[in-house]
Design a protein around this motif. Structure first.
Motif, mmCIF file in Angstrom:
data_model
loop_
_atom_site.group_PDB
_atom_site.id
_atom_site.type_symbol
_atom_site.label_atom_id
_atom_site.label_comp_id
_atom_site.label_asym_id
_atom_site.label_seq_id
_atom_site.Cartn_x
_atom_site.Cartn_y
_atom_site.Cartn_z
ATOM 1 N N ASP A 20 5.323 56.290 44.268
ATOM 2 C CA ASP A 20 6.637 55.767 44.634
ATOM 3 C C ASP A 20 6.537 54.364 45.222
ATOM 4 O O ASP A 20 7.365 53.497 44.946
ATOM 5 N N ARG A 45 8.099 50.835 43.744
ATOM 6 C CA ARG A 45 8.949 50.013 44.616
ATOM 7 C C ARG A 45 8.436 48.567 44.692
ATOM 8 O O ARG A 45 9.221 47.622 44.704
ATOM 9 N N ARG A 65 6.536 52.470 51.979
ATOM 10 C CA ARG A 65 7.392 53.656 51.912
ATOM 11 C C ARG A 65 8.789 53.323 52.420
ATOM 12 O O ARG A 65 8.952 52.523 53.323
ATOM 13 N N GLU A 66 9.766 53.983 51.807
ATOM 14 C CA GLU A 66 11.149 53.785 52.220
ATOM 15 C C GLU A 66 11.336 54.298 53.649
ATOM 16 O O GLU A 66 10.800 55.336 54.010
#
Length: 191
Positions: free
Chosen positions: A145, A149, A186-187
């Motif tokens: 992920d 991104r 990371r979000e």
């Protein structure tokens, strides 16, 4: 058998850790081909350090060393073996304290910042890109992920920050990236 070492034990005597200085001789292999220890020369006397079974981190700390490099290795002295007398003193490996008088580098869990140019992508076991390998030999782990991104590609300049440890090859490190080029990997979780 006299050794050049320093004692670093607990006050109650429950753990005796010795720091032994010597020159790297070679790795010791298991019957299945893994690395199970290392032999150093301590003032003309061989001294052996054995790793816990399946401790790949311990083995990787020694993988890039050259014969003759001066090491300080810490360990606890092994007792007599039921299989017979040892040819030399044997210690249970605790840590590699120094190489040629300097810290051995990327200790497990150490915060690190690395920089370099992306030379290839790295892929998770299931085939999805999960990071990049730099021209320095370091691996920046972003998870799939994070990779998606960040949009990284071959040729990009990268500055990564995060927890680091040595690669099993003994050259370079893996950084579990928290930030790449100033951006969080990371979000942020909504609260």
């Amino acid at each position: 058998m006299k050794h050049s070492h320093d004692h670093r034990g607990t006050h109650d005597g429950t753990l005796d850790v010795w720091a032994v200085e010597g020159r790297f001789q070679h790795l010791l292999y298991s019957p299945r081909g893994g690395i199970e220890g290392v032999l150093i020369d301590t003032d003309g006397v061989s001294t052996q350090f054995v790793f816990e079974r399946h401790d790949e981190g311990a083995a990787s700390a020694f993988a890039g060393l050259q014969v003759g490099q001066v090491l300080v290795v810490e360990g606890t002295e092994e007792g007599p073996s039921p299989k017979g007398d040892a040819a030399h003193t044997v210690y249970r490996f605790e840590r590699l304290a120094s190489v040629d008088g300097e810290s051995p580098g990327h200790a497990a869990g150490e915060d690190e910042r690395i920089e370099g140019t992306v030379v290839r992508l790295n892929y998770a076991r299931h085939g999805e890109a999960n990071g990049v390998v730099l021209d320095t030999g370091d691996f920046v782990h972003t998870r799939p992920d994070g990779f998606a991104r960040l949009g990284l590609k071959v040729g990009d300049r990268v500055r990564a920050e995060g927890r680091a440890q040595a690669l099993a090859t003994g050259k370079g490190c893996v950084v579990d990236a928290e930030r790449v080029n100033g951006r969080p990997v990371r979000e942020a979780k909504a609260s």
